[in-house]
Design an enzyme around this catalytic site. Structure first.
Site, PDB file in Angstrom:
ATOM      1  N   HIS A  22      16.901  39.968 -21.479  1.00  0.00           N
ATOM      2  CA  HIS A  22      17.806  40.542 -20.480  1.00  0.00           C
ATOM      3  C   HIS A  22      17.301  40.405 -19.054  1.00  0.00           C
ATOM      4  CE1 HIS A  22      15.629  43.995 -22.181  1.00  0.00           C
ATOM      5  NE2 HIS A  22      16.419  44.012 -23.209  1.00  0.00           N
ATOM      6  N   HIS A  76      13.426  52.401 -33.336  1.00  0.00           N
ATOM      7  CA  HIS A  76      14.179  52.142 -32.100  1.00  0.00           C
ATOM      8  C   HIS A  76      15.406  51.312 -32.449  1.00  0.00           C
ATOM      9  CE1 HIS A  76      15.141  51.114 -28.067  1.00  0.00           C
ATOM     10  NE2 HIS A  76      14.314  50.111 -27.891  1.00  0.00           N
ATOM     11  N   GLU A  78      17.394  49.473 -30.512  1.00  0.00           N
ATOM     12  CA  GLU A  78      17.761  48.251 -29.782  1.00  0.00           C
ATOM     13  C   GLU A  78      17.777  47.081 -30.782  1.00  0.00           C
ATOM     14  OE1 GLU A  78      15.644  47.520 -26.082  1.00  0.00           O
ATOM     15  OE2 GLU A  78      17.204  46.113 -25.446  1.00  0.00           O
ATOM     16  N   ASP A  80      16.877  44.114 -31.032  1.00  0.00           N
ATOM     17  CA  ASP A  80      15.733  43.244 -31.347  1.00  0.00           C
ATOM     18  C   ASP A  80      14.885  43.836 -32.478  1.00  0.00           C
ATOM     19  OD1 ASP A  80      15.211  45.170 -29.356  1.00  0.00           O
ATOM     20  OD2 ASP A  80      13.432  44.131 -28.633  1.00  0.00           O
ATOM     21  N   HIS A 142      11.669  53.179 -25.327  1.00  0.00           N
ATOM     22  CA  HIS A 142      12.357  52.665 -24.195  1.00  0.00           C
ATOM     23  C   HIS A 142      13.802  53.193 -24.042  1.00  0.00           C
ATOM     24  CE1 HIS A 142      14.447  48.483 -23.361  1.00  0.00           C
ATOM     25  NE2 HIS A 142      14.269  49.080 -22.215  1.00  0.00           N
ATOM     26  N   ASP A 161       8.178  49.672 -28.889  1.00  0.00           N
ATOM     27  CA  ASP A 161       8.152  48.932 -27.619  1.00  0.00           C
ATOM     28  C   ASP A 161       6.884  49.196 -26.794  1.00  0.00           C
ATOM     29  OD1 ASP A 161      10.451  47.411 -27.758  1.00  0.00           O
ATOM     30  OD2 ASP A 161      11.700  48.833 -26.672  1.00  0.00           O
ATOM     31  N   TYR A 189       5.058  42.732 -19.130  1.00  0.00           N
ATOM     32  CA  TYR A 189       5.981  43.487 -19.987  1.00  0.00           C
ATOM     33  C   TYR A 189       6.193  44.893 -19.418  1.00  0.00           C
ATOM     34  CZ  TYR A 189       7.412  45.649 -24.506  1.00  0.00           C
ATOM     35  OH  TYR A 189       8.052  46.326 -25.514  1.00  0.00           O
ATOM     36  N   HIS A 220       6.296  44.153 -30.295  1.00  0.00           N
ATOM     37  CA  HIS A 220       6.319  42.823 -29.673  1.00  0.00           C
ATOM     38  C   HIS A 220       4.884  42.373 -29.430  1.00  0.00           C
ATOM     39  CE1 HIS A 220      10.626  42.910 -28.879  1.00  0.00           C
ATOM     40  NE2 HIS A 220      10.504  44.079 -28.296  1.00  0.00           N
TER      41      HIS A 220
HETATM   42 FE1  FEO Z   1      13.784  48.336 -26.504  1.00  0.00          FE
HETATM   43 FE2  FEO Z   1      12.033  45.779 -28.023  1.00  0.00          FE
HETATM   44  O1  FEO Z   1      13.506  46.894 -27.673  1.00  0.00           O
END
Ligand code: FEO
Length: 394
Positions: A22, A76, A78, A80, A142, A161, A189, A220
């Site tokens: 994003h 989470h 989101e 991903d 996040h 995250d 990041y 990640h």
């Molecule tokens: Fe807030 Fe890696 O997603």
């Protein structure tokens, strides 16, 4: 098969090709980390981006039959991390989906109101045999739903995250990769994703203060197994807005007038012995500049006036910086115009809206700066350098 601790495995996916997360330019790709805990019962913590489901499934199948998974923990919502939940649950029909209360709402919004969730209010922890999974909410690290999973028997924190990096690698652990690349990506990041969330992150660090951590496995990038305290220390500095004597000059230019002022500012700042970085927005991404801004004490923004307003690349950067709200920094404007002007007014409003303390300047010059105007820029640079030297926070 990659094992973190006895019975705990990485079963995530490596995304070598992603270049924009994003808007954050991810030149080194990323990973979506999912973890499988194989005990008397089996738990999968987080999934991967939907298109990477086959990669995750292949790794899980090397260890267990997916149909035997008892719990699916969503730290989470989101996509991903949650993107494969539905598909996975088709294979693991008996798995109980556990998430935070906001997580349940968000997952249902994404994947359908019929999605069955147990919330961590109902089950703040689960025992899967020898191991316990404790769920700790960390809202806004996040998203509102964010939580972490802690396994006390292994002192292992599955941090989602937090503490991540967008870094694709065939290696999984911090002691296996180049340290400067690892920390640069952790910094990038933080600056690009969570810098504006420093308050909730500080709260989360406080909540985790008494949690004994031997290893941090984010969702990640690389797993912090050799010195997890190093990344906690870095986050502690970043949430505090720590900086060192450094100035970032960020600008764009039409006919080199604004660039001449940028160079004069550079000269003034450097002459005082202060580190200064010069970024022309035609050549660098907003992501790269904001990473440099994270630990700088001042940001000087230069723009020519175009159509009575900001030059588009500068407007883009200021919008990006306004969203990420760096802390405890000075800001200033310089630029050039042909007749009406306008960039200065817009830039200064955005610098203030980004939370920077504006240091008044008089460096908006008509057409092309002359020698006396460039001298003014050098003097302003010296003034900024002195302010930075005497007010660095650490
Ligand atoms: Fe807030 Fe890696 O997603």
């Amino acid at each position: 098969m990659i094992s973190l601790k006895e019975g705990i495995y990485w079963v995530g996916a490596i995304d070598w090709n992603i270049r924009s997360f994003h808007g954050y330019v991810t030149n080194r790709g990323t990973t979506y980390n999912a973890y499988l805990i194989v005990d008397k019962e089996i738990a999968l913590v987080d999934t991967v981006k939907e298109s990477f489901f086959p990669q995750m499934l292949r790794r899980i199948k090397k260890l267990v039959d997916p149909a035997d998974v008892d719990f699916l923990v969503s730290n989470h919502a989101e996509p991903d991390h949650s993107g494969s939940i539905r598909t996975f649950l088709e294979l693991a029909e008996n798995a109980e989906l556990i998430t935070s209360e906001p997580g349940a709402q968000e997952l249902r919004s994404y994947y359908g109101e019929d999605l069955k969730c147990t919330t961590i209010k109902e089950k703040p922890s689960i025992s899967v045999g020898k191991k316990t999974l404790q769920f700790i909410p960390v809202p806004m690290v996040h998203w509102p739903d964010s939580m972490v999973t802690y396994i006390p028997e292994d002192k292992l924190l599955l941090s989602n995250d937090a503490f991540g990096q967008h870094l694709a690698s065939s290696k999984r652990f911090d002691d296996e990769v180049d340290q400067s690349v690892l920390f640069q990506e952790a910094k990038t990041y933080y600056a690009n994703i969570v810098m504006h969330l420093w308050r909730p992150i500080a709260k989360a660090l406080e909540a985790l203060k008494d949690v004994k951590v031997d290893m941090i496995a984010p969702s990640h990038g690389i797993i912090w197994r050799s010195k997890p305290e190093k990344i906690i220390d870095a986050y502690t500095r970043w949430v505090d807005g720590a900086s060192y004597p450094k100035v970032v000059i960020v600008y764009d230019t039409m006919w080199r007038s604004t660039e001449k002022i940028a160079n004069a500012l550079f000269e003034g700042i450097a002459s005082e012995g202060i580190e200064v970085k010069l970024h022309r927005l035609a050549n660098v991404s907003n992501s790269e500049v904001i990473t440099d801004v994270l630990d700088a004490k001042a940001v000087l923004v230069g723009s020519p006036t175009l159509n009575n307003g900001l030059f588009p690349t500068v407007a883009s950067f200021l919008t990006y910086m306004k969203g990420l709200r760096p802390q405890k920094k000075y800001g200033g404007f310089f630029g050039s115009y042909g007749w009406g002007g306008g960039a200065k007014r817009e830039a200064e409003a955005m610098i203030k809206a980004a939370g920077l303390e504006l240091v008044e300047s008089n460096l908006d010059f008509k057409f092309k700066p002359d020698e006396s105007e460039l001298k003014k820029a050098i003097e302003y640079g010296k003034k900024i350098a002195k302010k930075v030297a005497t007010s660095v926070s650490s």
